[in-house]
Design a protein around this motif. Structure first.
Motif, mmCIF file in Angstrom:
data_model
loop_
_atom_site.group_PDB
_atom_site.id
_atom_site.type_symbol
_atom_site.label_atom_id
_atom_site.label_comp_id
_atom_site.label_asym_id
_atom_site.label_seq_id
_atom_site.Cartn_x
_atom_site.Cartn_y
_atom_site.Cartn_z
ATOM 1 N N GLY B 262 3.170 -9.725 -2.336
ATOM 2 C CA GLY B 262 2.690 -8.515 -1.677
ATOM 3 C C GLY B 262 2.523 -7.286 -2.537
ATOM 4 O O GLY B 262 2.128 -6.237 -2.039
ATOM 5 N N VAL B 263 2.807 -7.377 -3.839
ATOM 6 C CA VAL B 263 2.806 -6.140 -4.623
ATOM 7 C C VAL B 263 1.423 -5.491 -4.743
ATOM 8 O O VAL B 263 1.331 -4.273 -4.868
ATOM 9 N N ASP B 264 0.363 -6.298 -4.683
ATOM 10 C CA ASP B 264 -0.982 -5.702 -4.782
ATOM 11 C C ASP B 264 -1.266 -4.743 -3.635
ATOM 12 O O ASP B 264 -2.109 -3.850 -3.752
ATOM 13 N N ILE B 265 -0.589 -4.974 -2.513
ATOM 14 C CA ILE B 265 -0.842 -4.147 -1.338
ATOM 15 C C ILE B 265 -0.483 -2.690 -1.634
ATOM 16 O O ILE B 265 -1.014 -1.774 -1.025
ATOM 17 N N LEU B 266 0.401 -2.496 -2.597
ATOM 18 C CA LEU B 266 0.813 -1.141 -2.938
ATOM 19 C C LEU B 266 -0.078 -0.508 -4.001
ATOM 20 O O LEU B 266 0.103 0.647 -4.358
ATOM 21 N N GLN B 267 -1.031 -1.280 -4.516
ATOM 22 C CA GLN B 267 -1.930 -0.744 -5.540
ATOM 23 C C GLN B 267 -2.986 0.150 -4.897
ATOM 24 O O GLN B 267 -3.626 -0.246 -3.934
ATOM 25 N N ASP B 268 -3.138 1.333 -5.430
ATOM 26 C CA ASP B 268 -4.203 2.201 -4.938
ATOM 27 C C ASP B 268 -4.614 3.119 -6.077
ATOM 28 O O ASP B 268 -4.160 4.244 -6.178
ATOM 29 N N THR B 269 -5.463 2.597 -6.944
ATOM 30 C CA THR B 269 -5.846 3.377 -8.121
ATOM 31 C C THR B 269 -7.315 3.766 -8.015
ATOM 32 O O THR B 269 -8.034 3.284 -7.145
ATOM 33 N N PHE B 359 -2.911 2.295 5.884
ATOM 34 C CA PHE B 359 -1.981 1.555 6.740
ATOM 35 C C PHE B 359 -2.534 0.194 7.174
ATOM 36 O O PHE B 359 -1.778 -0.713 7.493
ATOM 37 N N SER B 360 -3.852 0.065 7.191
ATOM 38 C CA SER B 360 -4.397 -1.226 7.619
ATOM 39 C C SER B 360 -3.965 -2.346 6.668
ATOM 40 O O SER B 360 -3.942 -3.509 7.044
ATOM 41 N N TYR B 361 -3.577 -1.989 5.447
ATOM 42 C CA TYR B 361 -3.096 -3.017 4.511
ATOM 43 C C TYR B 361 -1.748 -3.596 4.946
ATOM 44 O O TYR B 361 -1.338 -4.636 4.438
ATOM 45 N N THR B 362 -1.079 -2.922 5.885
ATOM 46 C CA THR B 362 0.163 -3.507 6.402
ATOM 47 C C THR B 362 -0.133 -4.760 7.214
ATOM 48 O O THR B 362 0.761 -5.551 7.501
ATOM 49 N N LEU B 363 -1.406 -4.926 7.608
ATOM 50 C CA LEU B 363 -1.761 -6.106 8.403
ATOM 51 C C LEU B 363 -1.960 -7.346 7.530
ATOM 52 O O LEU B 363 -2.143 -8.441 8.046
ATOM 53 N N LEU B 432 6.724 -4.645 7.207
ATOM 54 C CA LEU B 432 7.520 -3.430 7.350
ATOM 55 C C LEU B 432 7.925 -2.884 5.979
ATOM 56 O O LEU B 432 7.792 -1.692 5.702
ATOM 57 N N ALA B 433 8.420 -3.783 5.137
ATOM 58 C CA ALA B 433 8.923 -3.331 3.842
ATOM 59 C C ALA B 433 7.811 -2.684 3.024
ATOM 60 O O ALA B 433 7.988 -1.620 2.427
ATOM 61 N N LEU B 434 6.640 -3.338 3.008
ATOM 62 C CA LEU B 434 5.539 -2.781 2.228
ATOM 63 C C LEU B 434 4.929 -1.580 2.947
ATOM 64 O O LEU B 434 4.478 -0.627 2.314
ATOM 65 N N GLY B 435 4.935 -1.646 4.278
ATOM 66 C CA GLY B 435 4.306 -0.583 5.065
ATOM 67 C C GLY B 435 4.948 0.771 4.843
ATOM 68 O O GLY B 435 4.251 1.777 4.698
ATOM 69 N N PHE B 436 6.273 0.811 4.809
ATOM 70 C CA PHE B 436 6.921 2.106 4.616
ATOM 71 C C PHE B 436 6.625 2.668 3.224
ATOM 72 O O PHE B 436 6.488 3.869 3.035
ATOM 73 N N ARG B 437 6.479 1.764 2.268
ATOM 74 C CA ARG B 437 6.099 2.227 0.920
ATOM 75 C C ARG B 437 4.694 2.843 0.957
ATOM 76 O O ARG B 437 4.420 3.846 0.287
ATOM 77 N N ILE B 438 3.811 2.219 1.744
ATOM 78 C CA ILE B 438 2.468 2.798 1.882
ATOM 79 C C ILE B 438 2.570 4.194 2.495
ATOM 80 O O ILE B 438 1.907 5.131 2.059
ATOM 81 N N SER B 439 3.437 4.312 3.495
ATOM 82 C CA SER B 439 3.618 5.611 4.144
ATOM 83 C C SER B 439 4.036 6.665 3.118
ATOM 84 O O SER B 439 3.559 7.799 3.140
#
Ligand code: SF4
Ligand code: SF4
Ligand SMILES: [Cu+2]
Lengths: 152, 473
Positions: B262-269, B359-363, B432-439
């Motif tokens: 799931g780490v790519d989900i946190l990528q936003d460059t 947030f849609s990446y939490t899906l 949930l774990a990745l979602g809060f990081r997105i937040s």
């Protein structure tokens, strides 16, 4: 007489169960009944498509085909019957396992045959309740953890 | 500052390089690999096409093509390949091979210089997932035929391979894979979750190596056919794992790694931002999962009649409801929750679009979990058909492996509910774990991130409960 007795038993049980409010105890309180269902099979569904019974019930399913030969196989119970047009099938069993089980057509009856399914629900559906509670606990719990962290 | 750990356990920066093993490294650098895999799959694919063609309009549950594609391939894809090994299917996929061969004018080895064909650049406004989004959605309109009628599968697969070839004549490299292939979009999306990745190892080495052979190609291999910059990309989404960059890098600086899921989900460059077309892919996949489960594994005969078009009216109702749900209703509800998130956070300066898209990446984890649950519901009851069809692929009465008369046998279907429930919970946790990081990435202040997270948490919980109910309720 039988019915009254069953009712009485149910009532007493319910009261005790309410007092103790123990989920396991409540399951004993479901009066064990004999239940009969006639299931009509027709390409590619069953009517009724949902059979709801309680744990311990003695269940009889009669399978009636309205077109071609169909089968009925119950997941988890591993039971099977077949019905040809004009020749019904039948299964009798004691619903000992709780939960939702899919029953499936076991005779190739056309192109949608693999999708011809119905549901047997043996209450109380603990499996479902436990998973629901787990999900809610995780949701609420994670929220609490997140808010706690800020106070550090 | 401590390291960021998933569930407080797994360091998000943890990597384990598999290519440090000589065997794997040698394999990845060989021109035979993955070509041999592709050739093997091409052979299977020909058998699939042939059997699907011969199977015609009959019921498909004893058809080689139908069973191999919709039971084995689909389930392998969703259960193992994508969640664990990213786009390994694309590594061995035979669809684009004819286009490759044509462009390269040879079956093996490396063509230096210009590739054959028109080599046009893909139009800029289509450099996104929209064609794949719509294309895949439309494909699912016909799932009541593709998955049960051999001839329909023949037409679908034949059409894909033809299209891949034709686009290979016109557009450069793997434009088809990047922007058109119907199974590309969701693999790209969900491979962001995958537990492995291909990346450059040491950025310092890349910086010093000014002639970027991984992008340009050299005598050992082609420049990235997927038009990525192998030395800098950070997301699995558009890496087709063709392994050319392992061959073209003179410093052995490309690696294949295991990693926390799931780490790519946190990528936003800047170069690889979160995008609305990818967001929509997430909605569409979730919508399709809901629809597919209800239709194919639910007990409702009405839905089945609609999907297999017993009446035109029913069929049109189905496709419009299906499209409306995936394209409008689900994203609409999510937009509402995103709006609530902004209100809860108390920060009015963050654009709603950013909240919605991010947030849609939490899906992604949850959606993948739902598909895995769905796949269990395919393979456990129907896996035994495979024993039959591999012994008698053309229904000519063969019995190659002696298993042609193996009866339909559901396997462990009594455990199906437990498996599906457990899968949902695991992937819900990841969301949930990745979602809060997105937040925390969306909102500048921590307190805003906490409050803004609540509506999304509620949304994800509701979705999980809905699927739980569908699976075992
Ligand atoms: S994108 Fe499609 S055609 Fe290209 S390799 Fe992947 S599955 Fe095959
Ligand atoms: S980065 Fe490009 S060349 Fe390397 S494996 Fe991925 S798609 Fe192939
Ligand atoms: Cu049937």
């Amino acid at each position: 007489m039988n019915v009254i007795f069953l009712r009485l038993k149910l009532q007493i049980c319910l009261i005790v169960a309410m007092v103790l409010s123990g989920g396991l105890f409540a399951s004993y309180c479901y009066a064990q009944e004999e239940k009969f269902f006639e299931i009509k099979a027709k390409k590619f569904s069953y009517t009724p498509h949902k059979i709801i019974v309680n744990k311990g019930d003695k269940v009889t399913l009669r399978l009636v085909s309205e077109d071609v030969t169909h089968g009925l196989y119950i997941d988890g119970y591993g039971l099977e019957t077949k019905a040809h047009p004009g020749q019904d099938g039948s299964i009798t069993f004691v619903a000992g396992k709780t939960g939702k089980f899919t029953f499936r057509c076991s005779v190739t009856c056309g192109e949608f045959h693999p999708y011809m399914v119905g549901n047997l629900i043996v209450g109380p559906n603990y499996r479902f309740y436990v998973y629901v509670l787990m999900i809610l606990a995780i949701g609420v719990g994670s929220g609490v953890v997140i808010f706690r962290k800020s106070k550090e | 500052m401590g390291k960021d750990k998933l569930f407080g356990l797994i360091d998000l920066d943890w990597r384990f390089e598999l290519t440090k093993f000589k065997l794997i490294r040698v394999l990845f650098k060989s021109r035979w690999f993955p070509l041999l895999l592709i050739l093997f799959n091409l052979f299977i694919f020909v058998v699939i096409l042939l059997s699907a063609f011969l199977g015609g309009y009959s019921a498909g549950n004893y058809n080689f093509g139908i069973m191999l594609v919709w039971i084995l391939w689909w389930v392998l894809l969703m259960l193992v390949l994508v969640p664990v090994f990213s786009r390994t299917w694309c590594m061995m996929c035979p669809f684009p091979i004819f286009g490759d061969w044509f462009q390269r004018r040879r079956l093996f080895g490396v063509t230096q210089g210009k590739l054959a064909g028109l080599n046009l650049k893909w139009p800029k406004f289509l450099k996104n997932m929209w064609i794949m989004n719509i294309g895949f959605l439309i494909t699912t309109f016909f799932s009541g035929f593709f998955t049960v009628r051999p001839l329909a599968t023949f037409i679908l697969l034949g059409g894909i391979i033809l299209l891949a070839f034709v686009l290979g004549l016109i557009f450069e490299k793997r434009s088809f894979c990047l922007y058109v292939c119907p199974v590309s979009g969701f693999q790209g999306l969900y491979s962001q979750f995958a537990a492995s990745e291909i990346r450059r190892k040491d950025p310092e080495i890349c910086r010093k190596h000014t002639l970027k052979t991984c992008y340009l190609g050299n005598e050992k291999g082609y420049g990235c056919p997927w038009l990525l910059l192998p030395f800098s990309f950070e997301k699995n989404t558009y890496c087709g794992m063709c392994l050319e960059c392992f061959k073209t890098c003179p410093h052995d600086n490309m690696g294949f790694f295991l990693r926390p899921p799931g780490v790519d989900i946190l990528q936003d460059t800047k170069r690889e931002p979160r995008r609305i077309d990818e967001a929509y892919k997430a909605f569409i996949m979730l919508g399709i999962a809901l629809m597919f489960y209800s239709v194919f594994q639910g007990p409702w005969g009405v839905l089945k009649d609609m999907v297999r078009a017993t009446t035109m009216k029913g069929y049109l109702t189905y496709i419009s409801a299906h499209a409306l749900f995936s394209l409008v209703i689900l994203p609409g509800i999510f937009l509402l929750f995103s709006w609530l998130s902004r209100i809860f956070s108390g920060n009015k300066d963050v654009p709603l679009k950013k909240i919605f898209v991010s947030f849609s990446y939490t899906l992604i984890p949850l959606g993948l979990g739902v598909w895995i649950g769905f796949s269990f519901g395919i393979i456990l009851p129907n896996g035994s058909y495979i024993l039959h069809i591999i012994s008698d692929p053309f229904a000519w009465g063969w019995n190659v492996l002696g298993t042609a008369n193996f009866p339909w046998t559901p396997v462990f279907t009594g455990l199906l509910g437990y498996l599906q429930g457990a899968t949902l919970i695991v992937f819900y946790l990841f969301s949930l774990a990745l979602g809060f990081r997105i937040s925390k990435q969306i909102y500048p202040e921590k307190s805003q991130a906490q409050r803004g997270w609540i509506p999304i948490l509620v949304f994800l919980t509701l979705i999980t409960l809905i699927f739980l109910w569908l699976f075992i309720g």
